[in-house]
Design an enzyme around this catalytic site. Structure first.
Site, PDB file in Angstrom:
ATOM      1  N   HIS A  12       0.826  -1.218   0.000  1.00 35.58           N
ATOM      2  CA  HIS A  12       0.000   0.000   0.000  1.00 35.58           C
ATOM      3  C   HIS A  12       0.860   1.268   0.000  1.00 35.58           C
ATOM      4  O   HIS A  12       0.437   2.313   0.494  1.00 35.58           O
ATOM      5  CB  HIS A  12      -0.961  -0.002   1.186  1.00 35.58           C
ATOM      6  CG  HIS A  12      -0.318  -0.030   2.549  1.00 35.58           C
ATOM      7  ND1 HIS A  12      -0.796  -0.813   3.580  1.00 35.58           N
ATOM      8  CD2 HIS A  12       0.759   0.632   3.068  1.00 35.58           C
ATOM      9  CE1 HIS A  12      -0.059  -0.623   4.660  1.00 35.58           C
ATOM     10  NE2 HIS A  12       0.900   0.253   4.372  1.00 35.58           N
ATOM     11  N   HIS A  59      -1.616   4.944   9.849  1.00 35.56           N
ATOM     12  CA  HIS A  59      -0.332   5.645   9.854  1.00 35.56           C
ATOM     13  C   HIS A  59      -0.432   7.006  10.541  1.00 35.56           C
ATOM     14  O   HIS A  59       0.153   7.985  10.091  1.00 35.56           O
ATOM     15  CB  HIS A  59       0.181   5.820   8.426  1.00 35.56           C
ATOM     16  CG  HIS A  59       0.483   4.541   7.719  1.00 35.56           C
ATOM     17  ND1 HIS A  59      -0.500   3.732   7.194  1.00 35.56           N
ATOM     18  CD2 HIS A  59       1.669   3.923   7.456  1.00 35.56           C
ATOM     19  CE1 HIS A  59       0.063   2.666   6.615  1.00 35.56           C
ATOM     20  NE2 HIS A  59       1.371   2.768   6.772  1.00 35.56           N
TER      21      HIS A  59
END
Length: 284
Positions: A12, A59
């Site tokens: 990703h 994240h």
């Protein structure tokens, strides 16, 4: 009853998102990676899954180092992608499936997991990039989203076995759901990479190929390394393989590899994509 039709496992990297935004799919640097999605596009067109359950790592968009849940499950009717500073902000919203989310949450809690339940949640590149890769150029995503975030950032991290067991609990929950949805499971992240420190740029092709070789036929082989072993082998961000391990656990029946692609490097990362078919297990 609902049915798990298969699993998609993919890197990703946010750089992939920038390549999509800049239409670089046929650039010689990017083309070998994007070509790996041709069989996935064909498979998705044939299977037409209604729901995607995505195991990924946040994240810093929803959770930061001061508040980092080990596991978190989205239970919203809509999710949106937000730019984390990479210069990409994909506009298409993600339609959720709150009822199925709550069913999964109830089942995994009954299985003695303790996820954070998120009735409002944004998603970062770890969800948005795989969706953009799988369903390019459409006005809206044809598949609803249930995001399941795993801590791969703040130690102590969950063990590979714990993540695999979580995946199995999620798979059983989907099997017991009374709807008729067709579900695809995603594991996103990795493979080996490290973005900081003396080992920045670390890639371990041998470990990556070990994971790719065993993912379908023998996922428990991936459980032999604890999280610190994986950091040593695959880099501090390579521990995102935990997302793949959880997703593989959700495929509780018969699994067969349909396609696999491995390309090094993509933005200092060992990028990989795997497509697995899934047939329901026979219940005794």
């Amino acid at each position: 009853m609902s049915k798990i039709c298969g699993g998609i496992f993919t890197s990703h990297v946010p750089g992939i998102g920038k390549a999509i935004a800049q239409n670089l799919q046929n650039d010689p640097y990017w083309k070998p990676f994007f070509d790996g999605f041709d069989p996935i596009h064909r498979w998705l067109a044939a299977e037409k899954p209604d729901v995607a359950v995505v195991f990924y790592n946040d994240h810093g968009l929803n959770f930061f180092l001061d508040k980092m849940p080990t596991f978190a499950i989205g239970a919203a009717n809509e999710y949106r992608h937000e730019d984390e500073g990479w210069g990409i902000a994909f506009a298409r919203p993600f339609q959720g499936h709150a009822d199925l989310s709550w069913h999964i949450i109830e089942h995994v809690v009954a299985s003695e997991f303790d996820p954070v339940m998120c009735q409002a949640m944004t998603v970062d590149h770890a969800v948005a990039v795989p969706f953009e890769l799988c369903w390019p150029g459409k006005d809206a995503f044809p598949t609803k989203l249930i995001p399941i975030a795993i801590n791969t950032v703040q130690h102590p991290l969950p063990s590979p076995k714990r993540c695999h067991d979580l995946g199995k609990a999620v798979g059983r929950a989907i099997e017991s759901w009374g709807g008729n949805e067709k579900v695809v499971i995603f594991g996103t992240g990795g493979l080996s990479h490290q973005l900081e420190g003396e080992r920045a740029g670390h890639i371990n092709v041998d470990y990556d190929k070990f994971c790719l070789r065993n993912l379908a036929p023998d996922p428990e082989a991936l459980l032999q390394h604890d999280t610190l072993d994986i950091v040593e082998l695959a880099g501090s961000q390579g521990v995102e393989i935990l997302n793949w391990i959880a997703a593989r656990g959700a495929l509780t029946g018969s699994v067969r590899e349909l396609a696999s692609n491995y390309h090094v490097p993509i933005s200092n990362t060992a990028a990989a994509t795997v497509l697995l078919s899934h047939s329901e297990r026979v219940l005794a």
